[in-house]
Design an enzyme around this catalytic site. Structure first.
Site, short mmCIF file in Angstrom:
data_model
loop_
_atom_site.label_atom_id
_atom_site.label_comp_id
_atom_site.label_asym_id
_atom_site.label_seq_id
_atom_site.Cartn_x
_atom_site.Cartn_y
_atom_site.Cartn_z
N GLU A 177 -14.35 30.33 -39.00
CA GLU A 177 -13.88 29.40 -40.03
C GLU A 177 -15.03 28.56 -40.59
O GLU A 177 -15.80 27.94 -39.84
CB GLU A 177 -12.79 28.46 -39.45
CG GLU A 177 -12.29 27.47 -40.49
CD GLU A 177 -10.96 26.81 -40.13
OE1 GLU A 177 -10.34 27.17 -39.11
OE2 GLU A 177 -10.55 25.93 -40.91
N ASP A 184 -1.65 26.20 -35.31
CA ASP A 184 -1.31 24.80 -35.05
C ASP A 184 -1.49 23.98 -36.33
O ASP A 184 -1.20 22.78 -36.38
CB ASP A 184 -2.10 24.22 -33.87
CG ASP A 184 -3.60 24.24 -34.08
OD1 ASP A 184 -4.06 24.80 -35.10
OD2 ASP A 184 -4.33 23.70 -33.21
N LYS A 208 -4.24 32.34 -29.51
CA LYS A 208 -5.56 31.99 -30.06
C LYS A 208 -5.96 30.63 -29.52
O LYS A 208 -5.13 29.74 -29.42
CB LYS A 208 -5.51 31.96 -31.59
CG LYS A 208 -6.83 31.46 -32.22
CD LYS A 208 -6.89 31.69 -33.69
CE LYS A 208 -6.24 30.60 -34.51
NZ LYS A 208 -6.80 29.24 -34.32
N GLU A 255 -9.43 27.69 -29.60
CA GLU A 255 -10.64 27.31 -30.31
C GLU A 255 -11.80 27.08 -29.34
O GLU A 255 -11.59 26.54 -28.24
CB GLU A 255 -10.40 26.01 -31.11
CG GLU A 255 -9.35 26.17 -32.19
CD GLU A 255 -9.14 24.90 -32.99
OE1 GLU A 255 -9.87 23.90 -32.78
OE2 GLU A 255 -8.22 24.89 -33.84
O1 KIV Z 1 -4.05 26.81 -37.33
C1 KIV Z 1 -4.38 27.65 -38.19
O2 KIV Z 1 -3.66 27.90 -39.17
C2 KIV Z 1 -5.65 28.33 -38.02
C3 KIV Z 1 -6.14 29.19 -39.13
C4 KIV Z 1 -6.43 28.42 -40.34
C5 KIV Z 1 -7.25 30.06 -38.73
O3 KIV Z 1 -6.26 28.19 -37.01
#
Ligand code: KIV
Length: 267
Positions: A184, A46, A115, A117
């Protein structure tokens, strides 16, 4: 014939002690280039919000935007495992919506995994999505969707209590069934401890050298980002310079009439 990497193969890389490679991509041509080079996983992050759309942060990114970019990346790849980020508000509000949105990124976007968070507090959502046979990547530490709580893009887990919580978060995400975990902006020793503790591969971004693999934003490594670059970014090229030069040459040639010539014209 080439075949896409699977989550089982990613897990096997960790077990064999081989480092896992991941980069972000948002479009067909860039995805194709890195797929040809053999990157293991491509994340349609994102971060598209700040890198491509020019937003101040990732919060405005929508499911529609994620689907559009995920489809483009999937079309450009043959061998990499493509992961789509779940944007802000696509999984936090309602469990049914979270499952539907995850499913949409797989069914309509063509991604092989999603993915999201967060740690302990999203573990139930991860478990729900995994129960639909959708592979999930976790993401803890500096989680950009929590920018307002964190008060900016800051290294996380420096204090004892925060470090303890991150270890709990890592365990919760792994126990919920995530196949991989992005770490991260956390101190390297903590990332090493998490990597040794959880069974799943860890992918670091500003988390030191001892993670199972690494991820960076493609525009950062190519020197195409005009925004502040964090300490953990390594710039492997400065592509802004040749792009400016090419655009400049085109503008001059059009203005002085030296382009197009007969070579570029139909008789
Ligand atoms: O959105 C993204 O690019 C990410 C990465 C930096 C891990 O979550």
């Amino acid at each position: 014939m080439s075949k896409r990497k699977t989550t089982l193969e990613i897990q096997a890389l960790k077990e064999q002690g081989q480092k896992i490679t991941m980069l972000t991509a948002y479009d067909y041509p860039m995805a194709k280039l890195m797929d040809d080079e053999g990157v293991d996983m491509i994340l349609v992050g994102d971060s598209v919000g700040s890198v491509i759309a020019g937003y101040d942060n990732t919060l405005p990114v929508t499911m529609e935007e994620m689907l559009y970019h995920t489809r483009a990346v999937v079309r450009g790849t043959q061998q990499a495992l493509v992961i789509a980020d779940m944007p802000f508000l696509s999984y936090q509000v309602d469990p049914v919506e979270a499952r539907r949105n995850a499913g949409q990124l797989i069914k309509e976007g063509g991604a092989a995994a999603v993915k999201l968070e967060g740690g302990e507090h999203v573990a139930h959502t991860i478990a729900d999505i995994v129960a639909m046979d959708i592979p999930v990547v976790g993401h803890i530490g500096l989680t950009p969707q929590s920018i307002h709580r964190m008060g900016g893009y800051k290294v996380q887990g420096r204090q004892g209590a925060q470090a303890k919580q991150l270890m709990k978060d890592a365990r919760a995400v792994a126990d919920a069934g995530a196949f991989c975990l992005v770490l991260e902006a956390i101190p390297a020793p903590l990332a090493q401890q998490i990597t040794r503790t959880v069974g799943i591969p860890t992918i670091g971004i500003g988390a030191g050298p001892d993670c199972s693999g690494q991820v960076l934003v493609i525009h950062d490594i190519l020197g195409l980002c005009d925004k502040y670059a964090p300490k953990f970014v390594k710039r492997y090229a400065d592509l802004a310079a040749p792009i400016r030069e090419a655009v400049g040459s085109y503008l001059s040639e059009v203005r002085d009439g030296s382009f197009p010539t007969e070579d570029h014209s139909f008789q």
